[in-house]
Design a protein around this motif. Structure first.
Motif, PDB file in Angstrom:
ATOM      1  N   THR A   1       0.768  -1.372   0.015  1.00  0.00           N
ATOM      2  CA  THR A   1      -0.127  -0.047   0.014  1.00  0.00           C
ATOM      3  C   THR A   1       0.800   1.238   0.160  1.00  0.00           C
ATOM      4  N   TRP A   2       1.831   1.118   0.821  1.00  0.00           N
ATOM      5  CA  TRP A   2       2.955   2.267   0.638  1.00  0.00           C
ATOM      6  C   TRP A   2       3.445   2.459  -0.474  1.00  0.00           C
ATOM      7  N   GLN A   3       3.919   1.576  -1.257  1.00  0.00           N
ATOM      8  CA  GLN A   3       4.465   1.777  -2.654  1.00  0.00           C
ATOM      9  C   GLN A   3       3.361   2.343  -3.529  1.00  0.00           C
ATOM     10  N   ARG A   4       2.008   1.828  -3.411  1.00  0.00           N
ATOM     11  CA  ARG A   4       1.094   2.551  -4.364  1.00  0.00           C
ATOM     12  C   ARG A   4       0.831   3.950  -4.034  1.00  0.00           C
ATOM     13  N   LEU A   5       1.147   4.258  -2.639  1.00  0.00           N
ATOM     14  CA  LEU A   5       0.750   5.698  -2.466  1.00  0.00           C
ATOM     15  C   LEU A   5       2.018   6.666  -3.042  1.00  0.00           C
ATOM     16  N   THR A   6       3.100   6.168  -3.586  1.00  0.00           N
ATOM     17  CA  THR A   6       4.200   6.764  -3.935  1.00  0.00           C
ATOM     18  C   THR A   6       3.895   8.040  -4.941  1.00  0.00           C
ATOM     19  N   PRO A   7       2.846   8.048  -6.010  1.00  0.00           N
ATOM     20  CA  PRO A   7       2.759   9.027  -6.927  1.00  0.00           C
ATOM     21  C   PRO A   7       1.906  10.158  -5.962  1.00  0.00           C
ATOM     22  N   TRP A   8       1.045   9.810  -5.112  1.00  0.00           N
ATOM     23  CA  TRP A   8       0.284  10.680  -4.306  1.00  0.00           C
ATOM     24  C   TRP A   8       1.383  11.703  -3.575  1.00  0.00           C
ATOM     25  N   ARG A   9       2.384  10.861  -2.785  1.00  0.00           N
ATOM     26  CA  ARG A   9       3.293  11.611  -1.847  1.00  0.00           C
ATOM     27  C   ARG A   9       4.233  12.457  -2.763  1.00  0.00           C
ATOM     28  N   GLU A  10       4.521  11.924  -3.805  1.00  0.00           N
ATOM     29  CA  GLU A  10       5.389  12.895  -4.659  1.00  0.00           C
ATOM     30  C   GLU A  10       4.621  14.236  -5.158  1.00  0.00           C
ATOM     31  N   MET A  11       3.536  13.827  -5.779  1.00  0.00           N
ATOM     32  CA  MET A  11       2.807  15.060  -5.950  1.00  0.00           C
ATOM     33  C   MET A  11       2.641  16.132  -5.000  1.00  0.00           C
TER      34      MET A  11
ATOM     35  N   ALA B   1      -6.701  30.409  -9.248  1.00  0.00           N
ATOM     36  CA  ALA B   1      -5.818  29.463  -9.839  1.00  0.00           C
ATOM     37  C   ALA B   1      -4.473  29.705 -10.117  1.00  0.00           C
ATOM     38  N   HIS B   2      -3.313  28.817  -9.776  1.00  0.00           N
ATOM     39  CA  HIS B   2      -2.155  29.037 -10.314  1.00  0.00           C
ATOM     40  C   HIS B   2      -1.718  27.680 -11.063  1.00  0.00           C
ATOM     41  N   SER B   3      -0.253  27.232 -10.831  1.00  0.00           N
ATOM     42  CA  SER B   3      -0.087  26.116 -11.563  1.00  0.00           C
ATOM     43  C   SER B   3      -0.781  24.956 -11.443  1.00  0.00           C
ATOM     44  N   SER B   4      -0.579  24.084 -12.524  1.00  0.00           N
ATOM     45  CA  SER B   4      -1.107  22.677 -12.571  1.00  0.00           C
ATOM     46  C   SER B   4      -0.275  21.570 -13.192  1.00  0.00           C
ATOM     47  N   ARG B   5      -0.499  20.395 -12.614  1.00  0.00           N
ATOM     48  CA  ARG B   5       0.564  19.541 -13.230  1.00  0.00           C
ATOM     49  C   ARG B   5      -0.304  18.321 -13.370  1.00  0.00           C
ATOM     50  N   VAL B   6      -0.011  17.357 -14.612  1.00  0.00           N
ATOM     51  CA  VAL B   6      -0.680  15.923 -14.686  1.00  0.00           C
ATOM     52  C   VAL B   6       0.403  15.024 -14.692  1.00  0.00           C
ATOM     53  N   LEU B   7      -0.019  13.717 -13.884  1.00  0.00           N
ATOM     54  CA  LEU B   7       1.247  12.695 -13.701  1.00  0.00           C
ATOM     55  C   LEU B   7       0.327  11.529 -14.091  1.00  0.00           C
ATOM     56  N   ALA B   8       1.035  10.757 -14.998  1.00  0.00           N
ATOM     57  CA  ALA B   8       0.557   9.467 -15.827  1.00  0.00           C
ATOM     58  C   ALA B   8       1.563   8.478 -15.003  1.00  0.00           C
ATOM     59  N   TYR B   9       0.923   7.296 -14.706  1.00  0.00           N
ATOM     60  CA  TYR B   9       1.648   6.242 -13.963  1.00  0.00           C
ATOM     61  C   TYR B   9       1.027   4.928 -14.476  1.00  0.00           C
ATOM     62  N   ARG B  10       1.933   3.829 -14.302  1.00  0.00           N
ATOM     63  CA  ARG B  10       1.510   2.426 -14.544  1.00  0.00           C
ATOM     64  C   ARG B  10       0.910   1.775 -13.376  1.00  0.00           C
ATOM     65  N   SER B  11      -0.135   1.245 -12.937  1.00  0.00           N
ATOM     66  CA  SER B  11      -0.227   0.552 -11.946  1.00  0.00           C
ATOM     67  C   SER B  11       0.588  -0.795 -12.032  1.00  0.00           C
ATOM     68  N   ARG B  12       1.051  -1.117 -10.888  1.00  0.00           N
ATOM     69  CA  ARG B  12       2.124  -2.370 -10.989  1.00  0.00           C
ATOM     70  C   ARG B  12       1.407  -3.617 -10.329  1.00  0.00           C
ATOM     71  N   THR B  13       1.836  -4.727 -11.039  1.00  0.00           N
ATOM     72  CA  THR B  13       1.327  -6.067 -10.547  1.00  0.00           C
ATOM     73  C   THR B  13       2.032  -6.559  -9.062  1.00  0.00           C
TER      74      THR B  13
ATOM     75  N   ARG C   1      15.502  -0.486   6.840  1.00  0.00           N
ATOM     76  CA  ARG C   1      14.422  -0.032   7.418  1.00  0.00           C
ATOM     77  C   ARG C   1      13.632   0.957   6.820  1.00  0.00           C
ATOM     78  N   ASP C   2      12.317   1.084   6.216  1.00  0.00           N
ATOM     79  CA  ASP C   2      11.681   2.038   5.804  1.00  0.00           C
ATOM     80  C   ASP C   2      11.115   2.899   6.881  1.00  0.00           C
ATOM     81  N   VAL C   3      11.951   3.777   7.119  1.00  0.00           N
ATOM     82  CA  VAL C   3      11.423   4.608   8.281  1.00  0.00           C
ATOM     83  C   VAL C   3      10.464   5.563   8.147  1.00  0.00           C
ATOM     84  N   LEU C   4      10.001   6.136   6.950  1.00  0.00           N
ATOM     85  CA  LEU C   4       8.936   6.694   6.669  1.00  0.00           C
ATOM     86  C   LEU C   4       7.683   5.842   6.884  1.00  0.00           C
ATOM     87  N   TYR C   5       7.737   4.713   6.519  1.00  0.00           N
ATOM     88  CA  TYR C   5       6.622   3.962   6.469  1.00  0.00           C
ATOM     89  C   TYR C   5       6.170   3.539   8.054  1.00  0.00           C
TER      90      TYR C   5
END
Length: 375
Positions: free
Chosen positions: A193-203, A329-341, A355-359
């Motif tokens: 679940t933490w991996q799947r959140l990576t695009p959200w955390r990066e944005m 309204a100011h800047s906007s951005r779009v991020l496309a990514y591929r769901s991983r198996t 250790r994944d200290v952030l998780y």
């Protein structure tokens, strides 16, 4: 695949040796091959029989090309009416040339029910590959008092799980946080679940890369998270909870259990920051085909000059972000990514042995949130 009655380690080792002889014997031409073993880890897989995916063996074969391993698979059938165990031995080999092969995965599967389930850890301990790290992949989230869980965990260098499929997400995050709070030196822990959140955390992190927006960070006083519930599962999804917990931990917010409450279908968690109170609001929404996925998150500043920083799901694998400052309204951005198996997620985690200290920090906050009685 050969089947052996019970958990007979001597018989398992003899069967593994027999596989080596068969692979070295060659094919119908009777030409012998040089067979080498590639093994960089032990992978222990533990779960209830019902939790194993139909494509499980294919996943193990897929990851073994990048992460050669001895895989020790523990299937516990607590719904069975009997008591006993069987062992299954197999191997994955890759042909490297006309006269050579490489064994990239030796797989031993123990299937147990009844009292025999508690014999699984002793069998595993005798089959660990020497001088290699031990990874444990949990296919469910065991109870804290689970005998097998408590005995295989100290063997592990890293534990991998997937909280997304939990039927009781809040309760299970509390269990995990409690277990690792009470045993902080056991092992490192991470979550698909933490991996799947990576695009959200990066944005979200990108909002504050520039100095122009950093001054708003300490003034955030509202967070609204819209999420698609899992079908048939009540409560906040693990993705939503962990994303909120990550924000709270990174920004130094402390939970205020007494001020947290329900508001209709929404659940409100109160926090305190260095500049005042903060409310994180979880709102369930329903979008077809999006079960369990996040829909949006907005960080708001209500005092002048006002601000809103939003990340929104536009499609299953596309996010957009937007910034509104003082109503403009100011800047906007779009991020496309591929769901991983699952195989890709597992392969990534097997490449990390630290250790994944952030998780772990986010999990601790999520556990605190899960313990709050919202009334």
């Amino acid at each position: 695949m050969s089947t052996i009655p019970g958990i007979n380690i001597g018989a398992v080792e003899r069967e593994l040796a027999a596989i080596w002889r068969e692979e070295a014997a060659g094919d119908a031409s009777h030409e012998e091959r040089a067979v080498t073993r590639a093994r960089v880890m032990t992978l222990i897989v533990y779960g209830e029989k019902k939790d194993f995916l139909p494509q499980f063996d294919e996943i193990i074969a897929e990851i073994s090309s990048l992460h050669p391993a001895r895989a020790l698979v523990l299937q516990a059938d607590r719904e069975g009416s009997g008591s006993g165990a069987t062992s299954h031995v197999s191997a994955v080999c890759q042909v490297q040339g006309p006269r050579s092969k490489q064994v990239t995965c030796e797989q031993v599967t123990f299937a147990a029910e009844g009292e025999a389930i508690n014999d699984l850890p002793s069998g595993v301990a005798q089959l660990l590959a020497p001088d290699t790290p031990v990874f444990v992949w949990l296919l469910g989230i065991p109870e804290p008092g689970d005998y097998v869980f408590n005995h295989i965990l100290p063997m592990a260098d890293r534990v991998i799980l997937d909280s997304s499929g939990s039927p009781h997400p809040g309760r299970d995050l509390v269990k995990l946080a409690k277990t690792f709070r009470e045993h902080p030196h056991w092992t490192s822990l991470t979550d698909f679940t933490w991996q799947r959140l990576t695009p959200w955390r990066e944005m979200l992190a990108n909002f504050y890369d520039g100095v122009d927006h950093r001054s708003y960070l300490d003034r955030v006083d509202t967070v609204t998270i819209e999420f698609n519930p899992h079908a048939g599962v009540d409560g906040i999804t693990p993705r939503s909870m962990l994303l909120a917990a990550w924000l709270a931990e990174r920004l130094g917010w402390k939970i205020d259990s007494d001020a947290s409450r329900r508001d209709g279908d929404a659940e409100l968690f109160a926090f305190t920051s260095s500049s005042g109170p903060v409310t994180i609001r979880f709102v369930p929404v329903v979008h077809e085909g999006m079960d369990g996925l996040l829909s949006s998150i907005t960080l708001g500043v209500s005092s002048a000059p006002t601000a809103a920083f939003s990340v929104r799901r536009e499609a299953r694998s596309r996010l957009s972000s937007g910034i509104v400052l003082d109503g403009h309204a100011h800047s906007s951005r779009v991020l496309a990514y591929r769901s991983r198996t699952v195989g890709e997620l597992l392969s990534t985690e097997l490449g990390i042995n630290r250790r994944d200290v952030l998780y772990e920090a986010a999990l601790a906050i999520a556990g605190q949130m899960g313990e709050v009685d919202l009334g």
